[in-house]
Design a protein around this motif. Sequence first.
Motif, PDB file in Angstrom:
ATOM      1  N   LEU A 441       0.871  -1.165   0.000  1.00  0.00           N
ATOM      2  CA  LEU A 441       0.000   0.000   0.000  1.00  0.00           C
ATOM      3  C   LEU A 441       0.910   1.219   0.000  1.00  0.00           C
ATOM      4  N   PRO A 442       0.892   2.044  -1.041  1.00  0.00           N
ATOM      5  CA  PRO A 442       1.876   3.123  -1.166  1.00  0.00           C
ATOM      6  C   PRO A 442       1.984   3.963   0.103  1.00  0.00           C
ATOM      7  N   GLN A 443       3.228   4.113   0.570  1.00  0.00           N
ATOM      8  CA  GLN A 443       3.595   4.946   1.716  1.00  0.00           C
ATOM      9  C   GLN A 443       2.999   4.464   3.042  1.00  0.00           C
ATOM     10  N   ARG A 444       2.411   3.263   3.062  1.00  0.00           N
ATOM     11  CA  ARG A 444       1.791   2.804   4.312  1.00  0.00           C
ATOM     12  C   ARG A 444       2.230   1.384   4.699  1.00  0.00           C
ATOM     13  N   ILE A 445       2.048   0.407   3.832  1.00  0.00           N
ATOM     14  CA  ILE A 445       2.310  -0.989   4.191  1.00  0.00           C
ATOM     15  C   ILE A 445       3.328  -1.565   3.204  1.00  0.00           C
ATOM     16  N   PHE A 446       4.351  -2.256   3.758  1.00  0.00           N
ATOM     17  CA  PHE A 446       5.421  -2.826   2.945  1.00  0.00           C
ATOM     18  C   PHE A 446       5.696  -4.261   3.401  1.00  0.00           C
ATOM     19  N   LEU A 447       6.173  -5.074   2.447  1.00  0.00           N
ATOM     20  CA  LEU A 447       6.646  -6.424   2.747  1.00  0.00           C
ATOM     21  C   LEU A 447       8.159  -6.426   2.585  1.00  0.00           C
ATOM     22  N   PHE A 488       4.499  -1.275   8.816  1.00  0.00           N
ATOM     23  CA  PHE A 488       3.342  -0.374   8.771  1.00  0.00           C
ATOM     24  C   PHE A 488       3.790   1.020   9.187  1.00  0.00           C
ATOM     25  N   ILE A 489       3.436   2.034   8.390  1.00  0.00           N
ATOM     26  CA  ILE A 489       3.808   3.422   8.676  1.00  0.00           C
ATOM     27  C   ILE A 489       2.523   4.221   8.862  1.00  0.00           C
ATOM     28  N   LEU A 494       6.734   7.544  12.027  1.00  0.00           N
ATOM     29  CA  LEU A 494       6.519   6.408  12.920  1.00  0.00           C
ATOM     30  C   LEU A 494       6.450   5.135  12.081  1.00  0.00           C
ATOM     31  N   VAL A 495       7.110   4.058  12.568  1.00  0.00           N
ATOM     32  CA  VAL A 495       7.126   2.797  11.849  1.00  0.00           C
ATOM     33  C   VAL A 495       6.929   1.651  12.843  1.00  0.00           C
ATOM     34  N   ILE A 496       6.147   0.664  12.415  1.00  0.00           N
ATOM     35  CA  ILE A 496       5.900  -0.545  13.214  1.00  0.00           C
ATOM     36  C   ILE A 496       6.218  -1.737  12.323  1.00  0.00           C
TER      37      ILE A 496
END
Length: 525
Positions: A441-447, A488-489, A494-496
Motif C-alpha cells: 500500500l503506497p507509503q503505508r504498508i510494505f513487505l 506499517f507506517i 513512525l514505523v511498526i
Amino acid sequence: MENDEVKKMSLCGHLICRIRKIQILLFFMILAGAGQFRLSAQEAASSKFKQRLEWSADKNAFEYKVEIRSGGKTVNTFTTSENFVNLNLPAGSYDYRVTVYDFLGREQDVSAWQKFEISKANAPAFSNVEENFEVDISSSGKIVLPVEVDNVAEGASVALVNVKTGEKIKGELVLSAVAGAAVGGKSEIEKASAEFPKIAAGEWKLVVTNPSGLSSESQAIAVKTVDKEKERREAEKAAKEAAELAAKEERERLAREEAERKTAEKEAQKEAERLAKEQKEKEKIAAKELQTNSMYILAEDDEEDEDFEESETEIEIAEAPEPEEEEEEKPKRPPRKVLGIEVKVGASAAINLFESDLLGLKNYDTLTQGAMPENITLAPLVSISYVPNLSWRFKPGLEISAGGFVYENRSAAFGEDEWEFNQKFCYNNVQAALVGQLSLLPQRIFLNVKAGGGLTEILLTTEYVRDRDATIKAFTYPTLNAGLSFEFIPFRHLVIELGADYNRILSSKINFSYLKPYLEVGVRF
C-alpha cells in the motif's frame, strides 16, 4: 653385410627426406606457390633467358634422373649427378619428377609429379600514375603511392628514381587484383600500390622491374611534402580560438542583457516609488481640503445661531489613514524529506527447531544428551535500517540488528558422584542483512524480505547444586539468517514492524537453528 645394408638404408632414407624438399630456382623469374612454378623464356631456341631447374643436393646421392612431361607425354629426360638441369623449353605448362639412385645404381625413391609453368617475359606497362603526390612528413608509417600497371609478374620490384640527382629509393609493390596468366599471357592489374619508407620533395620516376629483368619507368611525379599534423594542430587552434571568441561574445551579450535588465528593473522601481509618492501627496492635499471645508461649515453655523454663547469649538479631523502596504507572503518551508533511515527497538523470542542437539556443547562440560529448555524468555531487539525513500515499487536496502535470548535448563547426571546442576544458555546475536522492500500500500504498508549473516556468541553458565563451583564458557559461531516482515507506517515518522527471522548457527559441534519472531517500533528520518 648387415651393417653395410643398414648404413645404405640410412643414407637412402636421409637422401629421400632431402629430395622431398626439392626447390626450384629460376634465374631472372620465379613464381612459387602450392607446388607450382613459372619460368620465363623466349619462344625461340636462342632464348634470351636461361632456364634452370634446381633442387637441394645430398652428398650421398650418386645420380638423379629428371623427367619432364607436358599434356601427359614425356618431352624430355635428363640423367645428371648435379642437383640441377638446364632447360630450353617453349612457354607452357609442364610436370616434372626426380628419381634418386644410390652409388650401387639402385633406384631409391621417386618424387611425386610437380607442376611448373614457363611464361613469356613481358615488360611492365603503366596505365595510370598520379602526376602530383603529397607526402605527410608527420606520419611515421609507410608512404603508399597508388599506381595502375599491366604485365606485372609476382616478385616484381619497384623503385623511385630522382630525375635530377639520380637518387634511388627501393620500395615494395603490392598487387591488389592479379588475374591468373594463361600460357604466354600477361597479368592484368586493375590497381596496385607502391610502398616506400620515405620520399623527399622533388620530381621522381617510378620504375617497375619484372623478375625477367624487363622494366618500365613512369612519367615524372611531382612530390610535395606537407605537415598534416601541423595543419591539424593549426586547424584545431583556429577552431579553438573561434570557439573562445564566440563564447566571449556570448558572455558579453548575456552581460549586456543582464545589465539592461537590471537597469530596467531599477527604472521600474523608481517609477513605482514616484507614483506612490504622488499618490500620497494627492491624498494629503485631499485631506487638507476636507479639513478646510469642515471648518468653514462650522463657522457658518455659529454665525446663524445668535442665542448661543460663544464658545471654543474643537474640530478634530482625522486624516485619512495611509493604505498599509501588503506584506509579502513568505514562502512556506517545504517539509523535510524522509531519507529512509529507521531506528527501531522491540522484543523477540526464539523457537528451537533442532531439539535433539540443543545441548550439543556437551563435549565441553560433560552435559547430558537430550536436555530440553524449560522456558524461553523474551529478549530486547535493536535494529537500524536504510531503504531509500523512492517511488519504486521494489527497493533494495540494508539492515543491521542486535539481540539475544536466554534458555534455562535443569538436568541431572549420575556417575561415580551423583550431582545436579542448572544451566543457562545466553545467545547474543549481531547480524547484517540485505533488505528487499515491496510496496503493498503506497507509503503505508510494505513487505520486507531479508537475507544475511552475522555472529552469535553463546554464554554457557553451569551452576551445580553441591560439591562443584559454577563454570562459565563462551563460544562464538558464524550465523546465517533470512526472514520476512510486514512494515506499517501510520504516520510520517513512525514505523511498526512485525516479522520472523530464521537463524542457522554454522558449527560442526552444534546443530542448532531457531525461529525468532519479533515486534519493533521506531522512528524514520
